[in-house]
Design a protein around this motif. Structure first.
Motif, mmCIF file in Angstrom:
data_model
loop_
_atom_site.group_PDB
_atom_site.id
_atom_site.type_symbol
_atom_site.label_atom_id
_atom_site.label_comp_id
_atom_site.label_asym_id
_atom_site.label_seq_id
_atom_site.Cartn_x
_atom_site.Cartn_y
_atom_site.Cartn_z
ATOM 1 N N MET A 100 0.834 -1.199 0.000
ATOM 2 C CA MET A 100 0.000 0.000 0.000
ATOM 3 C C MET A 100 0.872 1.253 0.000
ATOM 4 N N GLU A 101 1.862 1.277 0.872
ATOM 5 C CA GLU A 101 2.754 2.437 0.950
ATOM 6 C C GLU A 101 3.517 2.631 -0.353
ATOM 7 N N GLY A 102 3.952 1.535 -0.966
ATOM 8 C CA GLY A 102 4.644 1.622 -2.248
ATOM 9 C C GLY A 102 3.749 2.170 -3.339
ATOM 10 N N ALA A 103 2.497 1.748 -3.350
ATOM 11 C CA ALA A 103 1.545 2.224 -4.355
ATOM 12 C C ALA A 103 1.229 3.703 -4.166
ATOM 13 N N GLN A 104 1.261 4.169 -2.916
ATOM 14 C CA GLN A 104 0.999 5.589 -2.652
ATOM 15 C C GLN A 104 2.151 6.474 -3.120
ATOM 16 N N LYS A 105 3.372 5.921 -3.103
ATOM 17 C CA LYS A 105 4.558 6.707 -3.456
ATOM 18 C C LYS A 105 4.957 6.573 -4.923
ATOM 19 N N ASN A 106 4.555 5.483 -5.564
ATOM 20 C CA ASN A 106 5.013 5.177 -6.914
ATOM 21 C C ASN A 106 3.817 5.102 -7.856
ATOM 22 N N PRO A 107 3.695 6.056 -8.781
ATOM 23 C CA PRO A 107 2.539 6.051 -9.686
ATOM 24 C C PRO A 107 2.391 4.750 -10.480
ATOM 25 N N ASN A 112 -1.173 1.237 -9.963
ATOM 26 C CA ASN A 112 -2.051 0.427 -10.813
ATOM 27 C C ASN A 112 -2.387 -0.927 -10.205
ATOM 28 N N LEU A 113 -1.687 -1.325 -9.164
ATOM 29 C CA LEU A 113 -1.987 -2.603 -8.503
ATOM 30 C C LEU A 113 -3.420 -2.647 -7.985
ATOM 31 N N VAL A 114 -3.981 -1.500 -7.678
ATOM 32 C CA VAL A 114 -5.355 -1.476 -7.158
ATOM 33 C C VAL A 114 -6.356 -1.975 -8.198
ATOM 34 N N TYR A 115 -5.951 -2.020 -9.453
ATOM 35 C CA TYR A 115 -6.849 -2.477 -10.516
ATOM 36 C C TYR A 115 -6.752 -3.978 -10.789
ATOM 37 N N LEU A 116 -5.845 -4.661 -10.110
ATOM 38 C CA LEU A 116 -5.763 -6.113 -10.264
ATOM 39 C C LEU A 116 -6.937 -6.758 -9.538
ATOM 40 N N PRO A 117 -7.686 -7.606 -10.213
ATOM 41 C CA PRO A 117 -8.839 -8.248 -9.555
ATOM 42 C C PRO A 117 -8.409 -9.006 -8.297
ATOM 43 N N GLY A 118 -9.072 -8.710 -7.204
ATOM 44 C CA GLY A 118 -8.808 -9.407 -5.950
ATOM 45 C C GLY A 118 -7.790 -8.758 -5.050
#
Length: 166
Positions: free
Chosen positions: A103-110, A114-120
């Motif tokens: 989560m922290e990595g996704a917040q810092k790295n645009p 995109n991981l939030v769009y992976l199903p599940g």
């Protein structure tokens, strides 16, 4: 077999890995996985660790493939805690990483956002891989504490209690 070749004043070590590189991998693999008994124990220890801090949570333990092995839900834990704990466990097992760090990595790295769009995938803290040595054999997901970092603390406390069995 190893050979040493001298080139000028430089010695170079050559390993006989060329022949090994041409050997195909075995057709059948052997993998470690979590047992039902250990999955149940981790789920129970996780719920107990959160209860000791006044949090009513659900804990889901999945195997290395992300398949549910054990679930426990504390009295008074909300119904949403079941699905969030399962998604966190699945995400952690799939990525072989704690979901808080993801989560922290996704917040810092645009790009990682995109991981939030992976199903599940559920990029909230509270999913922790279960390792035997360096091999991920499953994951535990926790939902219901007032913050993913607290969910993760409960999971880590449970894993600390069973570390001798891993």
């Amino acid at each position: 077999m190893q050979s040493i070749i001298r080139v000028g004043g430089l010695a170079v070590l050559l390993a006989a890995s060329v022949a090994q590189a041409q050997t195909p991998p075995p057709a059948v693999r052997t993998e470690k996985n979590i047992s039902l008994a250990l999955a149940n124990q981790i789920a129970a220890e996780t719920v107990a660790a959160c209860a000791a801090n006044g949090y009513n949570v659900a804990a889901t333990v999945v195997d290395r493939a992300g398949t549910v092995r054990a679930v426990q839900r504390a009295d008074n834990a909300g119904p949403h805690t079941l699905s969030s704990s399962e998604r966190k466990a699945w995400t952690s097992a799939s990525a072989k990483s704690p979901t808080q760090a993801m989560m922290e990595g996704a917040q810092k790295n645009p790009g990682a956002a995109n991981l939030v769009y992976l199903p599940g995938f559920l990029l909230l803290g509270g999913g922790v891989p279960i390792k035997s040595g360096n091999e991920v054999i499953g994951a535990v997901g926790v939902g219901g504490a007032p913050g993913g970092h607290l969910d993760e603390q409960c999971a880590n406390a449970a894993l600390e209690k069973v570390k001798g069995q891993l």
